[in-house]
Write a protein that holds these residues in place. Structure first.
Motif, PDB file in Angstrom:
ATOM      1  N   UNK A  37       0.887  -1.297  -0.066  1.00  0.00           N
ATOM      2  CA  UNK A  37      -0.230  -0.139  -0.004  1.00  0.00           C
ATOM      3  C   UNK A  37       0.978   1.304   0.024  1.00  0.00           C
ATOM      4  N   UNK A  38       1.911   1.203   0.686  1.00  0.00           N
ATOM      5  CA  UNK A  38       2.857   2.494   0.682  1.00  0.00           C
ATOM      6  C   UNK A  38       3.776   2.581  -0.164  1.00  0.00           C
ATOM      7  N   UNK A  39       4.013   1.536  -1.023  1.00  0.00           N
ATOM      8  CA  UNK A  39       4.957   1.429  -1.944  1.00  0.00           C
ATOM      9  C   UNK A  39       4.870   2.734  -2.869  1.00  0.00           C
ATOM     10  N   UNK A  40       6.024   3.070  -3.660  1.00  0.00           N
ATOM     11  CA  UNK A  40       5.898   4.262  -4.288  1.00  0.00           C
ATOM     12  C   UNK A  40       5.094   3.882  -5.670  1.00  0.00           C
ATOM     13  N   UNK A  41       4.339   4.884  -6.048  1.00  0.00           N
ATOM     14  CA  UNK A  41       3.459   4.673  -7.041  1.00  0.00           C
ATOM     15  C   UNK A  41       2.066   3.897  -6.794  1.00  0.00           C
ATOM     16  N   UNK A  42       1.813   3.412  -5.702  1.00  0.00           N
ATOM     17  CA  UNK A  42       0.678   2.526  -5.031  1.00  0.00           C
ATOM     18  C   UNK A  42      -0.494   3.618  -5.058  1.00  0.00           C
ATOM     19  N   UNK A  43      -1.808   3.157  -5.332  1.00  0.00           N
ATOM     20  CA  UNK A  43      -3.035   3.971  -5.572  1.00  0.00           C
ATOM     21  C   UNK A  43      -3.371   4.079  -4.267  1.00  0.00           C
ATOM     22  N   UNK A  44      -4.670   4.575  -4.034  1.00  0.00           N
ATOM     23  CA  UNK A  44      -5.236   4.631  -2.781  1.00  0.00           C
ATOM     24  C   UNK A  44      -5.800   3.212  -2.525  1.00  0.00           C
ATOM     25  N   UNK A  45      -5.483   2.563  -1.179  1.00  0.00           N
ATOM     26  CA  UNK A  45      -5.994   1.289  -0.707  1.00  0.00           C
ATOM     27  C   UNK A  45      -5.344   0.377  -1.451  1.00  0.00           C
ATOM     28  N   UNK A  46      -5.776  -1.107  -1.081  1.00  0.00           N
ATOM     29  CA  UNK A  46      -5.153  -2.124  -1.945  1.00  0.00           C
ATOM     30  C   UNK A  46      -6.541  -2.797  -2.315  1.00  0.00           C
ATOM     31  N   UNK A  47      -6.475  -3.041  -3.802  1.00  0.00           N
ATOM     32  CA  UNK A  47      -7.421  -3.977  -4.281  1.00  0.00           C
ATOM     33  C   UNK A  47      -7.531  -5.411  -3.862  1.00  0.00           C
ATOM     34  N   UNK A  48      -8.713  -5.945  -3.647  1.00  0.00           N
ATOM     35  CA  UNK A  48      -8.733  -7.362  -3.399  1.00  0.00           C
ATOM     36  C   UNK A  48      -7.934  -8.211  -4.497  1.00  0.00           C
ATOM     37  N   UNK A  49      -7.758  -7.875  -5.654  1.00  0.00           N
ATOM     38  CA  UNK A  49      -7.172  -8.776  -6.503  1.00  0.00           C
ATOM     39  C   UNK A  49      -5.618  -8.805  -6.304  1.00  0.00           C
ATOM     40  N   UNK A  50      -5.083  -7.537  -5.839  1.00  0.00           N
ATOM     41  CA  UNK A  50      -3.655  -7.464  -5.647  1.00  0.00           C
ATOM     42  C   UNK A  50      -3.525  -8.057  -4.087  1.00  0.00           C
ATOM     43  N   UNK A  51      -4.489  -7.960  -3.171  1.00  0.00           N
ATOM     44  CA  UNK A  51      -4.419  -8.854  -1.957  1.00  0.00           C
ATOM     45  C   UNK A  51      -4.187  -9.947  -2.182  1.00  0.00           C
ATOM     46  N   UNK A  52      -4.907 -10.563  -3.006  1.00  0.00           N
ATOM     47  CA  UNK A  52      -5.131 -12.280  -3.301  1.00  0.00           C
ATOM     48  C   UNK A  52      -3.646 -12.699  -4.026  1.00  0.00           C
TER      49      UNK A  52
END
Length: 149
Positions: A37-52
């Motif tokens: 989530x806090x990585x450079x270039x990351x958007x708002x929040x964390x999408x469920x696909x990315x979490x999976x």
């Protein structure tokens, strides 16, 4: 409910139930998700696909580590690693059966018009996106190779 929210709730429940191994695995997932989530270039929040994808990667790494421990005769570490993998896999969708995987790969091959191994990259790209979290990349690659050969 978002996966990250579910993990936060499960961390609280594991703390109350004093489930040390589960708590450790959940905290590991949360740590990696927060880093994403806090990585450079990351958007708002964390999408469920990315979490999976993150959880799937952690499960694969854990099972690879467990296999190494087993080969070296370290049953204690093997058991500990497999308990964490079980926690990771509880958040992942159910894996596809071999028949469903074959059907999906055949469908993509027809869609792309692939005829030989030269087209494997095209087929793998589409199939991997389509089956993210539902099938292992190695299994997909093996199936594509078998069908294009």
């Amino acid at each position: 409910m978002a996966i990250l929210d579910q993990i936060n709730d499960d961390i609280k429940a594991a703390m109350k139930a004093r489930e040390k191994e589960k708590l450790e695995a959940l905290r590991g997932i949360k740590k990696v998700m927060l880093e994403a989530q806090t990585a450079k270039g990351a958007g708002e929040g964390l999408a469920d696909e990315d979490a999976l994808k993150i959880i799937s990667k952690l499960a694969k790494q854990g099972s690879d580590s467990a296999n190494i421990y087993k080969e070296q005769g370290r049953e204690d570490l093997y058991e500990q690693e497999m308990q964490q993998v079980a926690v990771f896999e509880s958040y992942l969708p159910e894996k596809m059966s071999d028949e469903d995987l074959t059907a999906t790969v055949k469908e993509v091959i027809e869609q792309v018009g692939a005829t030989s191994m030269k087209d494997m990259g095209k087929v793998m790209g589409i199939t991997s996106k389509k089956l993210a979290g539902k099938a292992d990349g190695k299994d997909i690659a093996d199936k594509v190779k078998a069908l294009l050969s």
